[in-house]
Design an enzyme around this catalytic site. Structure first.
Site, mmCIF file in Angstrom:
data_model
loop_
_atom_site.group_PDB
_atom_site.id
_atom_site.type_symbol
_atom_site.label_atom_id
_atom_site.label_comp_id
_atom_site.label_asym_id
_atom_site.label_seq_id
_atom_site.Cartn_x
_atom_site.Cartn_y
_atom_site.Cartn_z
ATOM 1 N N GLY A 273 9.040 3.444 -4.990
ATOM 2 C CA GLY A 273 8.160 2.584 -6.263
ATOM 3 C C GLY A 273 9.116 1.875 -7.180
ATOM 4 O O GLY A 273 9.936 1.473 -6.772
ATOM 5 N N GLU A 274 8.130 2.224 -8.588
ATOM 6 C CA GLU A 274 8.591 2.236 -9.515
ATOM 7 C C GLU A 274 9.066 0.146 -10.039
ATOM 8 O O GLU A 274 9.615 -0.244 -10.529
ATOM 9 C CB GLU A 274 10.342 2.214 -9.994
#
Length: 345
Positions: free
Chosen positions: A312-313
């Protein structure tokens, strides 16, 4: 209010293809780079597209379902701790954004903590996390609409600062559960096939997560009346803000870099609200989270990378950006057969 999104012109697409075909190379030999060049040129409606002030916005929010400790091995406090890590420059997304000269924005969409004021943090908190959707809807429609509007405003600010290429990332313990439920709702794929290991569940934990989310889905499915209602029922504030952000970026004719499972689940909601959104999207990678490739197949799109990423991120979008930049550079700077005095086939 959500702005209307216009479909891309077929005329500029044809002109871009013609320009590419006269470059000093065999037809089609730059493969997917050619597709990306046509996509960005069509979005910008020009034969000489450029990427300016590329930006990734990371939205963070907490999820009420995590309090049951049945869907994630990590406690809710990790969301807050990771936001501080972003602000201190210590996360993977910080490293990749620095490497590739990407402007990084961190947004508190709904973290269950009182975060200290920080000039690097955009405070857009709707509430301190969502409600537990195993008991009730995650948020009210009013909160959902407020989150959509916040996402739009944040993108508009980047646009005013000369950004024309934007990606989104997220942080929120429990958000793969929200994404799986939204995926199932919008694709009609069986909920159990949408659920993955998230932050690292073992086989027993994965089975428990599937059981919990199947019960949640069945509890709410007959009471959802619109895409916005689905977001309010199953979403997190970070996911809803991303949906609003995606809609606004498309309305502003920005190139949207779609990251992994959570972002693509938010995209499903945005596409259901306005189908033309997908014209503005570049799919940067296929996540290791099991539901993501199924969504890509459902949308009939091809990602640039498949590195097994599932962090993610916005990390997939950040890593893919140099490849996307290569597409615009060959289009603008590579010689034609005529200019290089090379015989054509």
């Amino acid at each position: 209010m959500i702005s209307k999104i216009t479909a891309l012109s077929k005329e500029i697409e044809t002109a871009l293809q013609k320009k590419i075909d006269f470059k000093t190379k065999p037809i089609g030999s730059l493969g997917m780079l050619e597709d990306i060049a046509i996509k960005i040129g069509s979005i910008q409606n020009t034969l000489t597209p450029k990427i300016t002030t590329p930006t990734i916005v990371v939205f963070a929010g907490d999820h009420g379902i995590t309090k049951s400790k049945k869907v994630s091995p990590y406690p809710q406090e990790v969301t807050q701790q990771m936001v501080l890590n972003f602000l201190n420059g210590g996360a993977a997304i910080n490293v990749f954004c620095k490497q590739n000269k990407i402007d990084l924005k961190i947004v508190d969409a709904g973290v269950n903590a009182d975060l200290d004021k920080n000039k690097a943090l955009i405070s857009a908190k709707i509430a301190k996390g969502t409600k537990d959707f195993s008991i009730e809807k995650a948020m009210t429609i009013t909160q959902c609409n407020a989150a959509i509007k916040k996402g739009q405003e944040i993108v508009n600010t980047s646009y005013q600062n000369k950004c024309n290429t934007i990606g989104f990332g997220e942080m929120g313990i429990g958000n793969t559960s929200s994404a799986a439920l939204l995926m199932s709702y919008f694709t009609k794929i069986n909920i159990e096939s949408c659920v993955g290991k998230g932050t690292g569940l073992d086989s027993e934990g994965l089975q428990q997560k599937k059981t919990v989310l199947k019960e949640v889905y069945q509890k709410h499915i007959n009471n959802i009346e619109s895409p916005t209602d689905a977001l309010a029922t199953f979403g997190g504030f970070e996911i809803v803000m991303m949906a609003g952000a995606i809609l606004e970026a498309a309305a502003l004719k920005m190139t949207i870099l779609i990251d992994g499972f959570i972002v693509t689940a938010a995209l499903l909601a945005a596409i259901t609200i306005d189908k033309n959104v997908i014209d503005y999207c570049i799919f940067t990678h296929s996540s290791g989270e099991q539901g993501h490739q199924k969504i890509l197949d459902f949308l009939n799109v091809k990602p640039i990378l498949n590195l097994g990423l599932r962090l993610g991120e916005g990390t997939g979008a950040a890593v893919a950006l140099p490849i996307i930049q290569s597409a615009t550079l060959f289009l603008n700077e590579m010689a034609t057969f005529e200019s290089a005095n090379i015989s054509e086939a």
